[in-house]
Scaffold this motif. Structure first.
Motif, PDB file in Angstrom:
ATOM      1  N   LEU A  18      76.956 127.380 -11.835  1.00 51.08           N
ATOM      2  CA  LEU A  18      76.697 127.106 -10.328  1.00 51.08           C
ATOM      3  C   LEU A  18      77.650 127.426  -9.352  1.00 51.08           C
ATOM      4  CD1 LEU A  18      74.410 123.796  -9.917  1.00 51.08           C
ATOM      5  CD2 LEU A  18      73.754 126.197  -9.868  1.00 51.08           C
ATOM      6  N   LYS A  19      78.945 127.089  -9.890  1.00 51.27           N
ATOM      7  CA  LYS A  19      80.150 127.642  -8.982  1.00 51.27           C
ATOM      8  C   LYS A  19      80.204 128.922  -9.170  1.00 51.27           C
ATOM      9  CE  LYS A  19      82.872 123.195  -8.977  1.00 51.27           C
ATOM     10  NZ  LYS A  19      82.218 123.019  -7.950  1.00 51.27           N
ATOM     11  N   ARG A  20      79.977 129.678 -10.434  1.00 49.26           N
ATOM     12  CA  ARG A  20      80.190 131.095 -10.407  1.00 49.26           C
ATOM     13  C   ARG A  20      79.117 131.844  -9.556  1.00 49.26           C
ATOM     14  NH1 ARG A  20      78.611 131.264 -15.716  1.00 49.26           N
ATOM     15  NH2 ARG A  20      76.391 131.988 -15.199  1.00 49.26           N
ATOM     16  N   CYS A  21      78.009 131.393  -9.619  1.00 42.18           N
ATOM     17  CA  CYS A  21      76.827 132.110  -8.829  1.00 42.18           C
ATOM     18  C   CYS A  21      76.954 131.625  -7.060  1.00 42.18           C
ATOM     19  CB  CYS A  21      75.503 131.509  -9.215  1.00 42.18           C
ATOM     20  SG  CYS A  21      75.013 132.096 -10.894  1.00 42.18           S
ATOM     21  N   PHE A  22      77.496 130.454  -6.804  1.00 42.39           N
ATOM     22  CA  PHE A  22      77.521 129.951  -5.571  1.00 42.39           C
ATOM     23  C   PHE A  22      79.220 129.528  -5.273  1.00 42.39           C
ATOM     24  CE2 PHE A  22      73.195 129.046  -6.644  1.00 42.39           C
ATOM     25  CZ  PHE A  22      72.745 129.658  -5.529  1.00 42.39           C
ATOM     26  N   PRO A  23      80.006 130.491  -5.045  1.00 39.49           N
ATOM     27  CA  PRO A  23      81.344 130.304  -4.772  1.00 39.49           C
ATOM     28  C   PRO A  23      81.437 129.515  -3.485  1.00 39.49           C
ATOM     29  CG  PRO A  23      80.802 132.527  -4.868  1.00 39.49           C
ATOM     30  CD  PRO A  23      79.780 132.012  -5.246  1.00 39.49           C
ATOM     31  N   GLU A  24      80.481 129.707  -2.584  1.00 46.47           N
ATOM     32  CA  GLU A  24      80.735 129.037  -1.254  1.00 46.47           C
ATOM     33  C   GLU A  24      79.657 128.058  -1.284  1.00 46.47           C
ATOM     34  OE1 GLU A  24      80.236 132.180   1.421  1.00 46.47           O
ATOM     35  OE2 GLU A  24      82.041 133.038   1.129  1.00 46.47           O
ATOM     36  N   GLY A  25      79.107 127.424  -2.215  1.00 46.08           N
ATOM     37  CA  GLY A  25      78.053 126.426  -2.311  1.00 46.08           C
ATOM     38  C   GLY A  25      76.664 126.678  -2.156  1.00 46.08           C
ATOM     39  N   ILE A  26      75.906 125.711  -2.132  1.00 43.33           N
ATOM     40  CA  ILE A  26      74.318 125.895  -2.139  1.00 43.33           C
ATOM     41  C   ILE A  26      73.885 125.198  -0.687  1.00 43.33           C
ATOM     42  CG2 ILE A  26      72.167 125.218  -3.030  1.00 43.33           C
ATOM     43  CD1 ILE A  26      73.936 124.924  -5.781  1.00 43.33           C
ATOM     44  N   ASP A  27      73.049 126.021  -0.128  1.00 43.26           N
ATOM     45  CA  ASP A  27      72.473 125.295   1.207  1.00 43.26           C
ATOM     46  C   ASP A  27      71.050 124.485   0.978  1.00 43.26           C
ATOM     47  OD1 ASP A  27      74.434 126.166   3.473  1.00 43.26           O
ATOM     48  OD2 ASP A  27      73.784 128.113   2.530  1.00 43.26           O
ATOM     49  N   ILE A  28      70.295 125.180  -0.017  1.00 40.10           N
ATOM     50  CA  ILE A  28      68.967 124.689  -0.150  1.00 40.10           C
ATOM     51  C   ILE A  28      68.835 124.778  -1.698  1.00 40.10           C
ATOM     52  CG2 ILE A  28      66.402 125.075  -0.199  1.00 40.10           C
ATOM     53  CD1 ILE A  28      66.942 126.365   2.474  1.00 40.10           C
ATOM     54  N   TYR A  29      68.403 123.660  -2.265  1.00 41.55           N
ATOM     55  CA  TYR A  29      68.209 123.533  -3.676  1.00 41.55           C
ATOM     56  C   TYR A  29      66.801 123.038  -3.859  1.00 41.55           C
ATOM     57  CZ  TYR A  29      67.821 121.774  -8.646  1.00 41.55           C
ATOM     58  OH  TYR A  29      67.602 121.335  -9.599  1.00 41.55           O
ATOM     59  N   PHE A  30      65.704 123.946  -4.465  1.00 42.06           N
ATOM     60  CA  PHE A  30      64.425 123.680  -4.725  1.00 42.06           C
ATOM     61  C   PHE A  30      64.399 123.102  -6.159  1.00 42.06           C
ATOM     62  CE2 PHE A  30      60.083 123.748  -4.961  1.00 42.06           C
ATOM     63  CZ  PHE A  30      59.568 123.863  -3.520  1.00 42.06           C
ATOM     64  N   GLU A  31      64.126 121.652  -6.186  1.00 41.56           N
ATOM     65  CA  GLU A  31      64.282 120.804  -7.345  1.00 41.56           C
ATOM     66  C   GLU A  31      63.059 120.765  -8.026  1.00 41.56           C
ATOM     67  OE1 GLU A  31      65.674 119.723  -9.950  1.00 41.56           O
ATOM     68  OE2 GLU A  31      66.404 117.874  -9.389  1.00 41.56           O
ATOM     69  N   ASN A  32      63.079 121.588  -9.277  1.00 39.01           N
ATOM     70  CA  ASN A  32      61.988 121.383 -10.472  1.00 39.01           C
ATOM     71  C   ASN A  32      62.319 120.686 -11.804  1.00 39.01           C
ATOM     72  OD1 ASN A  32      59.839 122.741  -9.009  1.00 39.01           O
ATOM     73  ND2 ASN A  32      61.145 124.523  -9.138  1.00 39.01           N
ATOM     74  N   VAL A  33      63.589 120.247 -11.866  1.00 35.39           N
ATOM     75  CA  VAL A  33      64.066 119.848 -13.288  1.00 35.39           C
ATOM     76  C   VAL A  33      64.466 118.577 -13.439  1.00 35.39           C
ATOM     77  CG1 VAL A  33      65.872 120.539 -14.850  1.00 35.39           C
ATOM     78  CG2 VAL A  33      64.471 122.371 -14.000  1.00 35.39           C
ATOM     79  N   GLY A  34      65.550 118.201 -12.429  1.00 32.29           N
ATOM     80  CA  GLY A  34      66.218 116.935 -12.319  1.00 32.29           C
ATOM     81  C   GLY A  34      67.279 116.703 -13.422  1.00 32.29           C
ATOM     82  N   HIS A  72      75.593 119.355   4.923  1.00 28.76           N
ATOM     83  CA  HIS A  72      74.220 119.462   5.541  1.00 28.76           C
ATOM     84  C   HIS A  72      73.198 120.405   4.741  1.00 28.76           C
ATOM     85  CE1 HIS A  72      76.098 117.580   8.900  1.00 28.76           C
ATOM     86  NE2 HIS A  72      77.018 118.488   9.016  1.00 28.76           N
ATOM     87  N   GLY A  73      73.268 120.275   3.531  1.00 29.81           N
ATOM     88  CA  GLY A  73      72.743 121.136   2.581  1.00 29.81           C
ATOM     89  C   GLY A  73      71.060 120.186   2.422  1.00 29.81           C
ATOM     90  N   ARG A  74      70.224 120.857   1.997  1.00 29.26           N
ATOM     91  CA  ARG A  74      68.811 120.245   1.641  1.00 29.26           C
ATOM     92  C   ARG A  74      68.378 120.339   0.617  1.00 29.26           C
ATOM     93  NH1 ARG A  74      70.335 123.732   5.380  1.00 29.26           N
ATOM     94  NH2 ARG A  74      68.380 124.912   5.623  1.00 29.26           N
ATOM     95  N   ILE A  75      67.847 119.343  -0.226  1.00 31.93           N
ATOM     96  CA  ILE A  75      67.282 119.417  -1.440  1.00 31.93           C
ATOM     97  C   ILE A  75      65.678 119.044  -1.302  1.00 31.93           C
ATOM     98  CG2 ILE A  75      67.199 118.577  -3.951  1.00 31.93           C
ATOM     99  CD1 ILE A  75      70.231 117.792  -3.624  1.00 31.93           C
ATOM    100  N   THR A  76      64.774 119.951  -1.930  1.00 31.34           N
ATOM    101  CA  THR A  76      63.498 119.660  -1.776  1.00 31.34           C
ATOM    102  C   THR A  76      62.976 119.411  -3.351  1.00 31.34           C
ATOM    103  OG1 THR A  76      63.190 120.974  -0.004  1.00 31.34           O
ATOM    104  CG2 THR A  76      61.239 120.425  -1.280  1.00 31.34           C
ATOM    105  N   ALA A  77      62.434 118.200  -3.327  1.00 27.35           N
ATOM    106  CA  ALA A  77      61.907 117.901  -4.687  1.00 27.35           C
ATOM    107  C   ALA A  77      60.465 117.805  -4.982  1.00 27.35           C
ATOM    108  CB  ALA A  77      62.649 116.605  -5.231  1.00 27.35           C
ATOM    109  N   PHE A 124      58.028 115.245  -2.262  1.00 26.93           N
ATOM    110  CA  PHE A 124      56.743 115.326  -1.598  1.00 26.93           C
ATOM    111  C   PHE A 124      55.653 115.864  -2.779  1.00 26.93           C
ATOM    112  CE2 PHE A 124      58.120 119.741  -2.190  1.00 26.93           C
ATOM    113  CZ  PHE A 124      57.037 120.635  -2.075  1.00 26.93           C
ATOM    114  N   PHE A 125      54.374 115.578  -2.380  1.00 29.35           N
ATOM    115  CA  PHE A 125      53.388 116.074  -3.067  1.00 29.35           C
ATOM    116  C   PHE A 125      52.604 117.309  -2.372  1.00 29.35           C
ATOM    117  CE2 PHE A 125      52.674 111.969  -5.223  1.00 29.35           C
ATOM    118  CZ  PHE A 125      53.209 112.466  -6.529  1.00 29.35           C
TER     119      PHE A 125
END
Length: 346
Positions: free
Chosen positions: A219-235, A249-254, A285-286
């Motif tokens: 993830l550091k390789r792909c996002f050297p400046e970090g992640i703003d939004i993570y769409f969570e499907n795995v856990g 102030h990032g957002r994780i949607t699970a 959310f559902f």
């Protein structure tokens, strides 16, 4: 005993034979034939439908377990339930007529008697494949749309990461994010799926999580400046790694955590304090929470399909007898795209 006007037919079904212990197995399910009347009871508000397509969804594996939660677990010796596309055969409902096409909650069977007609949506747009109403125009589509646009509140130029990115939901989130002008990276479980993400679905980058010894490093390789939004499907370990790479102030949607569904003891997440340090918002959310916005959803997504601005990958299996293998295959990543079972073509 059937009346003169009543038609009783054979009804092939996929039933739950045993509660699953760990990962679902084909032997937990059984294909059998019962009978069903194709006439609703006089005065009933119910409908009888002929199922055309049924969906395979990861949550179904959880519902095959004896969870002890009323209404969540499937019932032994009864058909599995899932989202599907069907044609109305007979109706006691004033707004659903014989011949109408609908999508919604149906049984894994050739014909279903549906008493809860609030779970059905009439299909008005047939210039797109009907199977799409199990995916991009059904529950997965609403999940992707609501989770990304409504919950994640994306902004142009933000960094978006999607796990299980080639699946029914992830492939849509990635395309929505690209249309917003975001930088998009996805992960999947095979070289083939990674190539699809980058070369067919337009992701900026993608990686095979099975080949990465260090998810945090990937993830550091792909996002050297970090992640703003993570769409969570795995856990699990993936979520733990993401928490180390979120921006302030990032957002994780699970919407799911498929890596945890079949574990007897779910994995712990060790980096939760990063939610505090980075002031991260994480919300589950559902899709059903947003079914009331279905018309608004169609106004956004239908034009994108018709104009070729978004594509949808389906993995289609023919016949109910092949549905158990298709469902079990979800948990080993056998499918590419949305897993759909064709029940009938008429």
């Amino acid at each position: 005993m059937a009346s003169d006007s009543e038609v009783v037919v054979n009804n092939k079904q996929v039933i739950l034979k045993h509660f699953a212990n760990g990962a679902p197995k084909e032997s937990d399910l059984e294909v059998k034939t019962s009978s069903i009347s194709l006439k609703v009871e006089p005065g009933s508000n119910a409908v009888i439908v002929k199922n055309l397509y049924v969906s395979c969804d990861p949550l179904m594996g959880n519902r095959m377990k004896n969870l002890g939660i009323p209404g969540l677990s499937y019932t032994l010796e009864s058909p599995l339930e899932a989202f599907g596309v069907a044609r109305v055969v007979d109706s006691g409902h004033s707004e659903l007529k014989t011949g109408d096409l609908v999508w919604g909650a149906v049984g894994w069977e050739e014909y279903s008697l549906i008493n809860n007609t609030q779970s059905l949506f009439k299909i008005h747009h047939t210039d797109v494949p009907l199977s799409y109403y199990t995916g991009i125009l059904g529950m997965p589509g609403i999940t992707a749309w609501a989770g990304f646009y409504e919950l994640a509140a994306p902004k142009k130029g933000e960094n978006v990461y999607i796990s299980a990115a080639s699946g029914a939901v992830g492939q849509l989130v990635g395309q929505f994010a690209k249309l917003m002008g975001c930088y998009v990276v996805g992960s999947a479980g095979s070289k083939e799926k990674v190539e699809i993400l980058k070369n067919k679905l337009g992701f900026d980058d993608a990686f095979n999580y099975k080949e990465e010894q260090d998810l945090n490093g990937a993830l550091k390789r792909c996002f050297p400046e970090g992640i703003d939004i993570y769409f969570e499907n795995v856990g699990g370990k993936m979520l733990d790694a993401v928490l180390q790479n979120m921006r302030n102030h990032g957002r994780i949607t699970a919407c799911g955590m498929i890596s945890q569904y079949n574990l007897r003891q779910p994995e712990g997440v060790h980096n939760l304090m990063n939610i505090v340090f980075q002031r991260i918002q994480m919300k589950g959310f559902f899709a059903t929470d947003y079914f009331h916005e279905y018309a608004k959803f169609l106004e956004v997504v239908l034009p994108l399909i018709r104009e070729g601005k978004i594509i949808y990958l389906e993995d289609i299996v023919e016949g109910l007898e092949n549905a158990p293998a298709a469902l079990v295959g979800l948990f080993s990543g056998r499918n590419v795209g949305k897993q759909v079972v064709v029940v009938s073509k008429d």
